[in-house]
Design an enzyme around this catalytic site. Sequence first.
Site, PDB file in Angstrom:
ATOM      1  N   LYS D 130       5.073  44.539 -19.087  1.00  0.00           N
ATOM      2  CA  LYS D 130       5.967  45.176 -18.132  1.00  0.00           C
ATOM      3  C   LYS D 130       7.444  44.960 -18.457  1.00  0.00           C
ATOM      4  CE  LYS D 130       6.736  44.747 -13.167  1.00  0.00           C
ATOM      5  NZ  LYS D 130       6.300  43.920 -12.021  1.00  0.00           N
ATOM      6  N   GLY D 131       7.749  43.745 -18.908  1.00  0.00           N
ATOM      7  CA  GLY D 131       9.126  43.463 -19.273  1.00  0.00           C
ATOM      8  C   GLY D 131      10.038  43.259 -18.085  1.00  0.00           C
TER       9      GLY D 131
END
Lengths: 527, 527, 248, 248
Positions: D130-131
């Site tokens: 997802k970051g």
Amino acid sequence: MENKLNLDQAIIDGARAAASRIADALHSWISLYTTTTIERAVARLVGIDGVDAAGVPLPNVLVDRLHEKGLLGHGLLSWLARAMISTGQGPQEIAEAVAGGKLDVSAVPALPEEKWRDLGDGLAAEAAAKITARRLEREQMMATAAPERKPLLYVIVATGNIYEDAVQAKAAALQGADIIAVIRHTGQSLLDYVPYGPTTEGYGGTYATQENFRIVRRALDEAIKETGRYIRLVNYCSGLCMPEIAAMGALERLDMMLNDAMYGILFRDINMRRTLIDQHFSRMINAFAGIIINTGEDNYLTTADAYEKGYTVIASQFINEQLALRSGLREEQMGLGHAFEINPAMEDGLLMEIAQAQLCRELFPRSPLKYMPPTKHVTGDIFSTYLINGMFNLVSILTGQEIQLLGMLTEAIHTPFLSDRYLAIKNARYVFNNARHLGEEIIFKEQGRIQARAVELLNRAYALLKEIEKIGLEEALERGFFADIKRSRDGGKGKEGVVLKEKDYYNPFPEIFLQRSAAKDDDGRAC
Amino acid sequence: MENKLNLDQAIIDGARAAASRIADALHSWISLYTTTTIERAVARLVGIDGVDAAGVPLPNVLVDRLHEKGLLGHGLLSWLARAMISTGQGPQEIAEAVAGGKLDVSAVPALPEEKWRDLGDGLAAEAAAKITARRLEREQMMATAAPERKPLLYVIVATGNIYEDAVQAKAAALQGADIIAVIRHTGQSLLDYVPYGPTTEGYGGTYATQENFRIVRRALDEAIKETGRYIRLVNYCSGLCMPEIAAMGALERLDMMLNDAMYGILFRDINMRRTLIDQHFSRMINAFAGIIINTGEDNYLTTADAYEKGYTVIASQFINEQLALRSGLREEQMGLGHAFEINPAMEDGLLMEIAQAQLCRELFPRSPLKYMPPTKHVTGDIFSTYLINGMFNLVSILTGQEIQLLGMLTEAIHTPFLSDRYLAIKNARYVFNNARHLGEEIIFKEQGRIQARAVELLNRAYALLKEIEKIGLEEALERGFFADIKRSRDGGKGKEGVVLKEKDYYNPFPEIFLQRSAAKDDDGRAC
Amino acid sequence: MQVDLTKVKAYGDTLNDGAVQLSFTLPVPAGEEAREAARQLALKMGLESPAVTEMADLGAGFSFFVVYGRCPHSVDYTAIKIPKREHEIMSFDEVNEFVRRELKKKVVVVAACTGTDAHTVGIDAIVNMKGYAGEYGLERYPEFEAYNLGSQVPNAELLAKAVEHGADAVLVSQVVTQKNIHLENLTELIELAEAEGIRDRMLFICGGPRISHELAIELGYDAGFGPGTLPNHVASFIVKELARRKKQ
Amino acid sequence: MQVDLTKVKAYGDTLNDGAVQLSFTLPVPAGEEAREAARQLALKMGLESPAVTEMADLGAGFSFFVVYGRCPHSVDYTAIKIPKREHEIMSFDEVNEFVRRELKKKVVVVAACTGTDAHTVGIDAIVNMKGYAGEYGLERYPEFEAYNLGSQVPNAELLAKAVEHGADAVLVSQVVTQKNIHLENLTELIELAEAEGIRDRMLFICGGPRISHELAIELGYDAGFGPGTLPNHVASFIVKELARRKKQ
Ligand code: B12
Ligand code: B12
Ligand SMILES: Cc1ncc(COP(=O)(O)O)c(C=O)c1O
Ligand SMILES: Cc1ncc(COP(=O)(O)O)c(C=O)c1O
């Protein structure tokens, strides 16, 4: 404007009508007089500027001479026109000659009106054209600037040094401020002249001088270029030189002026007549220049209790409105003042603030209300002050205010630091954005605490206005109806500057200024 | 409870019913197991305390020996009763003997149930009486204390040193806090034992030990005397020793416990079964002791996005509620958690917070909701944080929350300073007082942004619950439904401590604990 | 927790941890160098391991910082001696009674907010009928004769009025303090009074949000009153001090 | 307004006015003596004319102060040199392209939040699919092989996993900083790695809210990342540094 408070329109109309009659009563005598500063303003408008060897501004030198000789009641401009004809010189040279002792004011020969009238009218037309040019300049800049988001963020700079003010004004604009006011030196309003040139020493603020106006205007015009937003410049059109400052502001493209009908009387002990005459002339200039005025009702709540005397603010707004209309100001130019000044220790105080702010909003739906932050009850606990300022911002977005004077976390300590303004802007942006549509989502309970308070405020304001209508505004000021401050009719500073107009008094400006306002806009209202 | 949100009662009922079936599914197996810490809790309840020469707590020594010998599935108490009969010693001496190697746990002779059962029941009754005494003590103190004003102000102390904690806890109480939590050392929840004695070193908080409980309780009891208000003490009934901490808390008159059904699984990677079994036993103790539990849904919003995943909080509250009911907790003891964690940069974020808080309020009208402050999005700008905390307080008073965890201005920086708590209390007191009856005065627009958000949250929570009902909670946790965290069914710490109960498993406490809860109050509800 | 009062240090969450919070602006643009400059400034104040917890770009080449650090400095609390007004505080009735008994004449006070300062709320709180926080002002005291000259009164005018009314005490308020204008104004008043030879004929008392008794004494006044002052505090001081001088 | 960068002072509303704000608690009860103690403490930090603008009674013998004063100290801004990560920042695509072109093998990273610290949000922001803030995490980079061990991982276990996976870089997060526990943990990791002789076989990178690149270097790491770090910042550093070392 949604009616959220269940107000009785008949009472609103009654209050407005009473205020109108109060204003009419004042206007029965206001037009009979001129003042030294009105005539100095005329001098400035036709281009007289600079100081004499002793540092006295030339408009003062000239007007003082005329006054000494009893000539002021005829109007400075008729004398000047005649002097121009007789000497062949321009206004500035004539003023310099008078200052240098080379021209005796009584030595200018009388001439029949036809001889000088065109010249006088021409000078006035030229001055008006200059002001119009600045107004159009503003309108153009605004048209190309990014659209505005209300409430506008208004901050002050108050270093005492104009160069430092300019740096800070620009920084504030870059941080997001929409409106910058340069606060004045504590003593300026009692000076019966306007200082000259750039100034670097002042307490509590910086002198309002025409050069200082220019310096900050320039800095803000840079900020306009850099941000793409129009940044408004504000100063104080109050004290003993209201008309002159209005003239200077009109020429230097200021955008707003603190310009109240009663502030000088109450808070500076300036003579009543002097103030009421001066405010009328200064407001005509502001009206013509497209300047928004800010009235000073908020100040009442710094000396009187904000909860007890909340209704006096409403009553005063009605009076300020009526007087402003008579000077040609449109509702859209009336930044009627009110404030968030109820003691924060009061239970349900926030509800009372909401009621008052919403009431102002509904009573003056077209006016860009000026909403003042908490000042009196904040303390040296800067954290608490920051929070209270946030609640003030919340009430503003909730009630649809337009001109938001930002509270400073160091209000109780010193004039604002650069960082105080930064934090204030951050505060307002957060609250306005995070609660953007709260006003749309919330309905006040029928006859609940908020509605009841608003109704009470309106009823008491109406009663007060009826009382004032009976006794006259002068008597009301003598009895301390506003701000808990009593001022005697004949007391106060500056009354020696009030001059009865002679029958042949000549001053073409009012007519020029009011003419524009007489034009109607689409709604059929003055524009 | 006023219905301000136009909620559909059928959906609420449906969600609750789904949660009930989810809890039933769990309870089909929960009662088949005991755990090492449950048995250690039993040991503590009957008075076994202290540590061996190596510093290992005696409850651990004893339970470990029994576990090694495969005896734990019969229940510690039956063994202990038999050991008491065979040795003629009390519980503590027996534990010491085991620790000292003087008594081999497998050497205790088997005896028919009639021989030891009364002794076992007697020990349990005695323990229950002690807890009841502490409960009555609390009830008495509360009855004579000043009436409470909601929301209660809840602050944490977290110095790592219990003596410093005690000073700060008391100072906070004097400043106006109603509830003080002593935060635990970062590593404690993964310890499979409870440390012993007073402790002065910890990171992020102080170890929960029985002596530490006593030290702070004493300090707060002083504050109760000085202020005339009842001051609640809180600790963490979570991690690998939930039941033991519940036992300690019950004995030391703690008033609240952080005690969630799923927190350990999600945030400490503790084995699912272990956690679900432990929470049930620990909650029975809390129920019996009159302790309010605090659930941990707020934590979900620190790892998942608060706006996107707001509905998971609601779904989890329904599950926590059903599990809590099965442990004998009354609704009035369920401090269901939620939080003000939407990014402050979000337009209309405040409206969304109002919707969520009001929704919790209406869904669980009898529960003393625990409302957590903004933590994730606050920054090192302590002024802004202070303001955002104020908006959180505003939402709380507006929506009728009851347990208000106060936001700290240094949340993004360090565990709270003494002054941070002072300022937090000042913040809450100002906002609660200044906006006291705002909730009563304000109605939300039909189908406006606030109502729409609440309905959306409820609908999505209901959908989620139906899904979980289908797949079971274990599968839901594996798929990361809560907090965006995935935990495998068989993973996590502490699963070696789960023990299948033998047919003759003996533990009289659940019956005693649930009995009281089975009594009904005036409303016909369990009390 | 045993505090060593000869070495009092700041307290964050542990005795003697020295924790302090700072904020300030630097006229340099935000960036790693600016952050380091902020840290170094804190080090120069003596802070240990200062942490810059916030850096904000203020535009126009300025940046704002919040810093936390540990201050190793300590203060000897036992050595602090604050000059205090010694007279005890009496109530409205007690003051009037005291005047009748001990002074046997009305006490005349002349008050003003001087210079260009227009903040009258403070002096009005002390002098006007209405008073402050429920305490009547000096105008209401039957045994006082109070003249409130209002604001923006030049020092010379204040002295002239004081002489004219035969004042027992001169009360002067100063609220604006930018660039120490209040110190200048207050000093000028005392110098003028000395030049006119009337300094010792009456009490000189000043007050305002940044005034302490200590500061007032330094400036040559008989007493100073800061925030939170009530009229009876001032009245008590005046009458007791007049009585003390009468006896000498 | 011309700033002398060799003598940068704090700025309130006038160049070189040195204005700073302080707040702190003293373990003495509120009162005039406490106020004076606060003033003296500010003086010891070198502040000129400090004004105590707020004093609050915190109960239990403590008091809280807000102080404003003028700090005469200045900082030589021109002399500040900050060690900086030199590699420029690349985008997701650029990084992957760079790996394919220059390193020609997948980059293996092993990440954890160590010790008793359970704050995974920071390390997850860098590593998980997802970051963070719209930037994908390292798991999503096709040319990276990322192992996120989660939180509360003992240093020894982290090293063992790093060896097991043949890590090119070890990423360690530390969020809890009370009593400098993060410094202890980070130091221990490097010492362990040195003891095991693997310090130079891989990059050691740390991050967290109180980590700066400078601090990381001091602690013996190859790089440090503080608040606001995005995954591609870290990825860029790793691949460029690996390429640089490969060339040597
Ligand atoms: C009310 C107010 C005003 C009102 C004043 C109305 C009036 N008639 O007094 C108005 C709106 C007119 C005003 C105007 C200005 N103000 Co003003 N104002 C304030 C404000 C909000 C409150 C002051 C107040 O009334 N406090 C309440 C009283 C009761 O407290 P007090 O004065 O401390 O008095 C108590 C004690 O100190 C003591 N005391 C005081 N005097 C005396 C005297 C004696 C003898 C004794 C015994 C005791 C005593 O007893 C009192 C009761 O306990 C303050 C900010 C703040 N929150 O403090 C700014 C503030 C004082 N104003 C300020 C400024 C700069 C101005 C202006 C110059 C701004 C401008 N250019 O427009 C103007 C001009 C005023 C001038 N020429 O002096 C600054 C001063 C900065 C500084 N430290 O130098 C302040 C701090 C605001 C700010 N942060 O910028 N102001
Ligand atoms: C979320 C949170 C939690 C969550 C954690 C959930 C989870 N799974 O992570 C929960 C609720 C469980 C929690 C629990 C606790 N917490 Co906590 N928590 C926070 C909080 C609110 C936000 C942290 C966060 O997620 N920030 C967002 C991330 C994205 O930022 P970040 O970590 O700085 O990461 C960025 C950079 O630093 C960098 N980065 C970080 N690591 C790495 C690693 C590498 C290799 C690289 C390259 C970059 C990098 O990149 C990231 C993205 O830009 C902070 C307060 C705050 N506002 O900061 C407190 C805080 C960190 N917690 C704190 C404490 C004390 C605790 C507890 C110990 C309290 C207790 N006893 O109950 C517990 C126990 C935790 C434990 N054993 O460690 C304290 C720490 C005090 C201190 N300075 O020592 C804080 C500061 C709160 C406070 N003021 O008391 N907490
Ligand atoms: C309407 C108005 N005019 C003027 C001022 C202050 O300026 P001065 O007193 O210097 O004229 C204020 C103060 O805020 C004001 O509200
Ligand atoms: C329900 C619950 N239990 C426990 C904790 C934290 O304690 P620990 O992780 O030390 O068990 C929290 C954190 O706030 C919580 O909300």
